[in-house]
Write a protein that holds these residues in place. Structure first.
Motif, mmCIF file in Angstrom:
data_model
loop_
_atom_site.group_PDB
_atom_site.id
_atom_site.type_symbol
_atom_site.label_atom_id
_atom_site.label_comp_id
_atom_site.label_asym_id
_atom_site.label_seq_id
_atom_site.Cartn_x
_atom_site.Cartn_y
_atom_site.Cartn_z
ATOM 1 N N LEU A 175 43.353 -69.323 29.737
ATOM 2 C CA LEU A 175 44.560 -69.765 29.045
ATOM 3 C C LEU A 175 45.798 -69.109 29.659
ATOM 4 C CD1 LEU A 175 43.154 -69.605 25.407
ATOM 5 C CD2 LEU A 175 43.583 -71.670 26.775
ATOM 6 N N TRP A 180 47.786 -74.605 31.162
ATOM 7 C CA TRP A 180 48.528 -75.495 30.263
ATOM 8 C C TRP A 180 49.403 -76.490 31.022
ATOM 9 C CZ3 TRP A 180 49.166 -70.326 27.566
ATOM 10 C CH2 TRP A 180 48.174 -70.171 26.577
ATOM 11 N N ILE A 183 46.393 -79.083 31.177
ATOM 12 C CA ILE A 183 45.857 -79.471 29.871
ATOM 13 C C ILE A 183 46.839 -79.006 28.791
ATOM 14 C CG2 ILE A 183 43.981 -79.116 28.220
ATOM 15 C CD1 ILE A 183 42.087 -78.852 30.576
ATOM 16 N N LYS A 185 48.746 -77.494 25.767
ATOM 17 C CA LYS A 185 48.414 -76.391 24.872
ATOM 18 C C LYS A 185 48.139 -76.903 23.466
ATOM 19 C CE LYS A 185 50.120 -71.739 23.766
ATOM 20 N NZ LYS A 185 51.233 -70.780 24.004
ATOM 21 N N ARG A 189 41.998 -82.088 23.979
ATOM 22 C CA ARG A 189 41.323 -81.880 25.268
ATOM 23 C C ARG A 189 40.997 -80.412 25.489
ATOM 24 N NH1 ARG A 189 44.057 -83.349 31.084
ATOM 25 N NH2 ARG A 189 42.257 -82.845 32.418
ATOM 26 N N GLU A 190 41.923 -79.529 25.106
ATOM 27 C CA GLU A 190 41.680 -78.092 25.218
ATOM 28 C C GLU A 190 40.512 -77.680 24.316
ATOM 29 O OE1 GLU A 190 44.012 -74.272 23.560
ATOM 30 O OE2 GLU A 190 45.130 -75.331 25.133
ATOM 31 N N THR A 191 40.488 -78.203 23.110
ATOM 32 C CA THR A 191 39.413 -77.873 22.165
ATOM 33 C C THR A 191 38.065 -78.349 22.671
ATOM 34 O OG1 THR A 191 40.950 -78.023 20.303
ATOM 35 C CG2 THR A 191 38.607 -78.179 19.795
ATOM 36 N N LEU A 202 37.494 -70.605 25.614
ATOM 37 C CA LEU A 202 38.212 -70.495 26.876
ATOM 38 C C LEU A 202 38.530 -69.027 27.149
ATOM 39 C CD1 LEU A 202 40.559 -73.541 26.326
ATOM 40 C CD2 LEU A 202 38.635 -73.423 27.913
#
Length: 241
Positions: A175, A180, A183, A185, A189-191, A202
């Motif tokens: 992260l 970011w 992808i 923040k 999609r991050e989850t 992550l």
């Protein structure tokens, strides 16, 4: 206090800034090479502005720094991604990231080596990437990050007799602003990506810095030419059945 001086590329933010601050806590002097001025300061921190994509500028900065400092730790942390599918990738992308990820490292290590060899001690570290194993849209990035591994292994063999170790920390996904930038923040999609990591989350800047600190330690003198993946198991791979 120690008599160690760490030169960190990309030391103004993210992993580089965190590592610089933690080395300062250990009594190091820290020199940050970056395009942007850090938003933090310390009496033993020196910031040098440079664009590592400019080979001539890197050579000039390297000569100036080693004329004033005896660098014991060179940490090449700076990096850019420049994502694109194969159809949109350009040869100049590879050339540019080769200068950033490989050429600038060569110039800097060549400048630092005389003092390291005289001292019979040195630490050379690369911030690589799990993407060296392959990630879609990473033609130039994966190629040049993979190049770090080969270059580090070669340097490790050449420099081992001089008490200089060379290692690679290969993070991902972590992260940071780079992450970011690809992808969003807090996005779905991050989850979903976090769920696919074997450890279920992550990575953080601290996760990566901890690995760098191990390699920086003078006591870690019997480890060289290695690539340590800090990726929550993503480099091992998994398959849901």
């Amino acid at each position: 206090m120690t008599d160690h001086t760490a030169l960190i590329t990309g030391g103004s933010k993210g992993i580089g800034a965190d590592l610089g601050q933690r080395l300062l806590e250990r009594g190091y002097r820290v020199i940050s090479l970056a395009r942007n001025v850090p938003d933090w300061s310390h009496e033993r921190l020196e910031h040098v502005a440079v664009d590592l994509l400019d080979a001539d500028a890197v050579a000039g900065v390297a000569a100036d720094i080693v004329a004033r400092h005896e660098v014991t730790h060179l940490i090449h942390n700076a990096g850019l991604i420049w994502p694109s599918l194969i159809e949109e990738a350009k040869p100049e992308d590879i050339a540019g990231l080769a200068q950033l990820h490989l050429g600038s490292a060569l110039t800097l290590v060549q400048a630092c080596l005389p003092a390291m060899k005289a001292r019979q001690f040195g630490r050379v570290l690369f911030n690589g990437s799990r993407a060296a194993l392959g990630v879609p849209t990473r033609t130039a990035y994966s190629a040049t990050k993979a190049g770090m591994v080969g270059m580090a292994r070669t340097w490790a063999l050449e420099l081992a007799p001089h008490g200089i170790t060379v290692n690679v920390v290969a993070p991902g996904p972590i992260l940071t602003d780079n992450f970011w930038g690809i992808i969003p923040k807090g996005s779905d999609r991050e989850t979903e990506l976090a769920k696919r990591i074997p450890v279920g989350r992550l990575g953080t800047v601290d996760d990566v810095t901890n690995a760098f600190l191990f390699f920086c330690d003078p006591a870690s003198s019997f480890v060289t030419g290695q690539t340590l993946y800090v990726c929550g198991g993503a480099s091992v791979g998994s398959m849901a059945l």
